[in-house]
Enzyme design. Structure first.
Site, PDB file in Angstrom:
ATOM      1  N   TYR A 107       0.981  -1.349  -0.205  1.00  0.00           N
ATOM      2  CA  TYR A 107       0.389   0.342  -0.401  1.00  0.00           C
ATOM      3  C   TYR A 107       0.704   1.124   0.278  1.00  0.00           C
ATOM      4  O   TYR A 107       1.248   1.998   0.886  1.00  0.00           O
ATOM      5  CB  TYR A 107      -0.663  -0.243   1.507  1.00  0.00           C
ATOM      6  CG  TYR A 107      -1.513   0.969   1.895  1.00  0.00           C
ATOM      7  CD1 TYR A 107      -2.297   1.767   0.156  1.00  0.00           C
ATOM      8  CD2 TYR A 107      -1.648   1.656   2.582  1.00  0.00           C
ATOM      9  CE1 TYR A 107      -3.454   2.953   0.156  1.00  0.00           C
ATOM     10  CE2 TYR A 107      -2.525   2.965   2.481  1.00  0.00           C
ATOM     11  CZ  TYR A 107      -3.675   3.422   1.555  1.00  0.00           C
ATOM     12  OH  TYR A 107      -3.774   4.440   1.694  1.00  0.00           O
ATOM     13  N   ASP A 150      -2.476  -1.899  -4.383  1.00  0.00           N
ATOM     14  CA  ASP A 150      -2.515  -0.641  -4.009  1.00  0.00           C
ATOM     15  C   ASP A 150      -1.917   0.917  -4.332  1.00  0.00           C
ATOM     16  O   ASP A 150      -0.535   0.723  -3.581  1.00  0.00           O
ATOM     17  CB  ASP A 150      -4.150   0.590  -3.336  1.00  0.00           C
ATOM     18  CG  ASP A 150      -4.078   2.047  -3.437  1.00  0.00           C
ATOM     19  OD1 ASP A 150      -3.681   2.329  -4.517  1.00  0.00           O
ATOM     20  OD2 ASP A 150      -4.437   2.668  -2.745  1.00  0.00           O
ATOM     21  N   HIS A 253     -12.829   1.939  -4.204  1.00  0.00           N
ATOM     22  CA  HIS A 253     -11.418   0.334  -5.187  1.00  0.00           C
ATOM     23  C   HIS A 253     -12.334  -0.419  -5.848  1.00  0.00           C
ATOM     24  O   HIS A 253     -13.060  -0.761  -4.966  1.00  0.00           O
ATOM     25  CB  HIS A 253     -10.091   0.912  -4.750  1.00  0.00           C
ATOM     26  CG  HIS A 253      -9.186   1.314  -4.497  1.00  0.00           C
ATOM     27  ND1 HIS A 253      -7.879   1.800  -4.669  1.00  0.00           N
ATOM     28  CD2 HIS A 253      -9.337   2.811  -3.844  1.00  0.00           C
ATOM     29  CE1 HIS A 253      -7.500   3.062  -4.741  1.00  0.00           C
ATOM     30  NE2 HIS A 253      -8.272   2.937  -3.758  1.00  0.00           N
TER      31      HIS A 253
END
Length: 262
Positions: A107, A150, A253
């Site tokens: 992330y 991500d 998302h």
């Protein structure tokens, strides 16, 4: 062995536990990598996961922020976690499957609103994270590995709704894309999603600010699946589960999938 992997920024695993279980029931990936869990590891709800056969997990967490988890119905062992840029954040965890494939779940920092590290510390943290990741791959080039998460960068012109309008917007600036590509090159990574879907607009994130996200369709591809060169050809069936963005009280998302025959 064939296995399907999904990556999803869930934006609070406890708040959206029901969506995680819905995804697992309806899509049944073998491995689910979550980002922005916003939970200490011991507070991640496991009962529903275990009931669906997802009895294996490695994770790093912290209260209210960040957090990454790899949830699996296939046996796996923890393969480490790094604090890139020394931020003290739970942003990376790795696990190894029985077939020897290592999965890295990242992330990467979003970077704030201003793409200038002299006035925005968060943007500097993002660039430093990417630089340290690049240097780590230069020092030890990975093999038989998959990197997902991500990554908070939409690198291609067709990964954003308007290349021209977003050139000065964090996530699509030239300096971020340059750092992104340097990380890919240093590790010898292949973009599994674009290997399968080489042309056309493709998004995995749509802002909560849009009154009608689906009609406006001002998206960005921030969520990625990469594979090292030695296993890249084994990847196929990549897709973005766009309709998950329209589920009740969704993450901003959508999950990204890929299947590997290894």
């Amino acid at each position: 062995m064939s296995f399907t992997l999904a990556t999803w920024n869930i934006n609070s695993v406890r708040l959206r536990e029901g969506l995680v279980l819905k995804l697992l029931r309806e899509e049944a990936p073998d491995v689910l990598c979550l980002q922005e869990c916003k939970s200490p590891v011991d507070r991640i709800p496991l009962e529903g996961l275990n009931a669906l056969g997802y009895t294996h997990m490695v994770a790093r967490g912290q209260k209210g922020y960040n957090g990454v988890a790899i949830i699996s119905r296939l046996p796996l062992v923890e393969a480490g976690a790094e604090d890139y840029a020394s931020l003290g954040h739970a942003r990376h965890v790795a696990a190894r499957l029985e077939n020897g494939v290592t999965i890295h779940n990242h992330y990467i920092p979003a970077g704030g609103d201003v793409p200038d590290r002299t006035v925005n510390e968060k943007f500097g943290q993002k660039l430093d994270y990417l630089t340290e990741l690049r240097d780590a791959f230069h020092a030890e080039r990975p093999s038989k590995s998959i990197l997902v998460g991500d990554l908070n960068i939409a690198p291609r012109e067709d990964d954003v709704w308007s290349h021209k309008q977003l050139l000065k917007v964090v996530s699509h600036t030239p300096i971020e894309v340059e750092h992104f590509n340097e990380v890919m090159d240093a590790g010898g990574w292949h973009d599994a999603t674009r290997n399968d879907i080489p042309e056309g607009v493709l998004y995995s994130w749509w802002s909560y600010r849009a009154r009608d996200w689906d009609t406006a369709d001002k998206g960005r591809r921030l969520d990625h699946v990469w594979a090292t060169a030695d296993i890249a050809s084994a990847g196929h069936s990549s897709r973005v589960l766009r309709n998950a963005r329209g589920w009740e009280k969704p993450s901003d998302h959508a999950p990204v999938f890929a299947t590997f025959d290894l």
